[in-house]
Design a protein around this motif. Structure first.
Motif, PDB file in Angstrom:
ATOM      1  N   PHE A  59      82.288  43.185  28.857  1.00 51.59           N
ATOM      2  CA  PHE A  59      83.595  42.226  27.580  1.00 51.59           C
ATOM      3  C   PHE A  59      84.752  41.908  28.205  1.00 51.59           C
ATOM      4  O   PHE A  59      84.801  41.162  27.127  1.00 51.59           O
ATOM      5  N   LEU A  60      85.055  42.606  29.191  1.00 51.00           N
ATOM      6  CA  LEU A  60      86.636  41.624  29.832  1.00 51.00           C
ATOM      7  C   LEU A  60      86.148  40.725  29.888  1.00 51.00           C
ATOM      8  O   LEU A  60      87.318  38.860  29.479  1.00 51.00           O
ATOM      9  N   LEU A  61      84.767  40.170  30.785  1.00 48.95           N
ATOM     10  CA  LEU A  61      85.182  38.633  31.006  1.00 48.95           C
ATOM     11  C   LEU A  61      84.749  37.572  29.466  1.00 48.95           C
ATOM     12  O   LEU A  61      85.071  36.538  29.564  1.00 48.95           O
ATOM     13  N   ALA A  98      85.972  38.366  26.982  1.00 52.83           N
ATOM     14  CA  ALA A  98      87.221  38.270  26.474  1.00 52.83           C
ATOM     15  C   ALA A  98      87.776  37.613  26.917  1.00 52.83           C
ATOM     16  O   ALA A  98      88.317  36.350  26.479  1.00 52.83           O
ATOM     17  N   VAL A  99      87.876  37.160  27.897  1.00 59.49           N
ATOM     18  CA  VAL A  99      88.804  35.965  29.015  1.00 59.49           C
ATOM     19  C   VAL A  99      87.585  34.367  28.419  1.00 59.49           C
ATOM     20  O   VAL A  99      88.149  33.374  28.117  1.00 59.49           O
ATOM     21  N   VAL A 100      86.229  34.180  27.640  1.00 60.15           N
ATOM     22  CA  VAL A 100      85.629  33.237  27.935  1.00 60.15           C
ATOM     23  C   VAL A 100      85.689  33.121  27.054  1.00 60.15           C
ATOM     24  O   VAL A 100      86.372  31.806  25.757  1.00 60.15           O
ATOM     25  N   VAL A 101      86.081  34.186  25.141  1.00 60.77           N
ATOM     26  CA  VAL A 101      86.209  33.893  24.458  1.00 60.77           C
ATOM     27  C   VAL A 101      88.115  33.273  24.139  1.00 60.77           C
ATOM     28  O   VAL A 101      88.071  32.579  24.046  1.00 60.77           O
ATOM     29  N   LEU A 102      88.621  33.745  25.083  1.00 62.53           N
ATOM     30  CA  LEU A 102      90.274  33.033  25.083  1.00 62.53           C
ATOM     31  C   LEU A 102      90.166  31.586  26.041  1.00 62.53           C
ATOM     32  O   LEU A 102      91.253  30.960  24.977  1.00 62.53           O
ATOM     33  N   VAL A 105      90.774  37.274  18.117  1.00 63.93           N
ATOM     34  CA  VAL A 105      89.444  37.787  18.046  1.00 63.93           C
ATOM     35  C   VAL A 105      89.287  38.113  19.482  1.00 63.93           C
ATOM     36  O   VAL A 105      89.440  39.497  20.589  1.00 63.93           O
ATOM     37  N   GLY A 106      89.651  36.861  20.764  1.00 62.19           N
ATOM     38  CA  GLY A 106      89.758  37.530  22.294  1.00 62.19           C
ATOM     39  C   GLY A 106      91.107  38.115  22.960  1.00 62.19           C
ATOM     40  O   GLY A 106      90.377  38.402  23.324  1.00 62.19           O
ATOM     41  N   GLY A 107      92.092  38.172  21.805  1.00 57.32           N
ATOM     42  CA  GLY A 107      93.402  39.436  22.136  1.00 57.32           C
ATOM     43  C   GLY A 107      92.294  40.666  21.753  1.00 57.32           C
ATOM     44  O   GLY A 107      92.596  41.298  23.206  1.00 57.32           O
ATOM     45  N   GLY A 108      91.827  41.089  20.721  1.00 58.47           N
ATOM     46  CA  GLY A 108      91.648  42.407  20.817  1.00 58.47           C
ATOM     47  C   GLY A 108      90.608  42.607  21.830  1.00 58.47           C
ATOM     48  O   GLY A 108      90.567  43.608  21.744  1.00 58.47           O
ATOM     49  N   SER A 112      88.698  45.847  25.985  1.00 58.09           N
ATOM     50  CA  SER A 112      87.969  45.807  27.453  1.00 58.09           C
ATOM     51  C   SER A 112      88.565  46.461  28.285  1.00 58.09           C
ATOM     52  O   SER A 112      88.639  46.673  29.571  1.00 58.09           O
ATOM     53  N   LEU A 113      89.929  46.098  28.103  1.00 58.64           N
ATOM     54  CA  LEU A 113      91.023  46.168  29.052  1.00 58.64           C
ATOM     55  C   LEU A 113      91.107  48.225  29.288  1.00 58.64           C
ATOM     56  O   LEU A 113      90.950  48.750  30.704  1.00 58.64           O
ATOM     57  N   ILE A 114      91.550  48.384  28.147  1.00 58.26           N
ATOM     58  CA  ILE A 114      90.666  50.074  28.156  1.00 58.26           C
ATOM     59  C   ILE A 114      90.199  50.811  28.776  1.00 58.26           C
ATOM     60  O   ILE A 114      90.007  51.486  28.963  1.00 58.26           O
TER      61      ILE A 114
END
Length: 148
Positions: free
Chosen positions: A10-12, A14-18, A42-45, A50-52
């Protein structure tokens, strides 16, 4: 181990979305909100959540998620999502979404079919009207076209 892999995945994502959101060209002029605002939100959320999850997964003494996972339910939900994706265009957005909502509610333990269908229908029609009628984003009308 499963929780660590899923959290990292999920973190990966998020990086792709951002990264993709920042690649969207920003509109010219005096727009208060440009075309990249929603993807950035959406990417920030997704990144925060995912970091949590990553922090919790790598904490000492964390119980493995596989012990709590009910795999038949997971597989049924994946099958329902695949069926929804296949039925979306031919059946129509609000029809497929209504059925999908009722099926997912059933898989998650609900035994009130009529209530689930009605709630799914109300949510699907509200979303349909918001996107199709108010925002002008065309959704698949499907078998039964709404005259409203």
């Amino acid at each position: 181990m499963t929780q660590r892999i899923v959290s990292a995945g999920f973190l990966l994502a998020a990086v792709v979305v951002l990264v993709q959101a920042f690649a969207i060209p920003q509109g010219e002029g005096y727009q208060a909100v440009g075309p990249r605002a929603f993807p950035l939100l959406v990417g920030g959320g997704l990144a925060v959540v995912s970091l949590i999850g990553v922090v919790q997964a790598f904490r000492a003494g964390t119980q493995d998620a596989e012990e709590e996972t009910h795999w038949p339910s997971v597989l049924l939900l994946v099958a329902a999502l695949a069926g929804y994706a296949l039925a979306l265009v031919p059946a129509g957005y609000w029809q497929a979404t209504t059925v999908f909502f009722a099926v997912v509610a059933r898989v998650l333990g609900s035994r009130r079919l009529l209530r689930d269908v009605l709630v799914g229908l109300v949510l699907a029609l509200a979303t349909y009207f918001l996107f199709d009628r108010l925002l002008g984003i065309t959704l698949p009308p499907g078998l039964v076209r709404l005259a409203i």
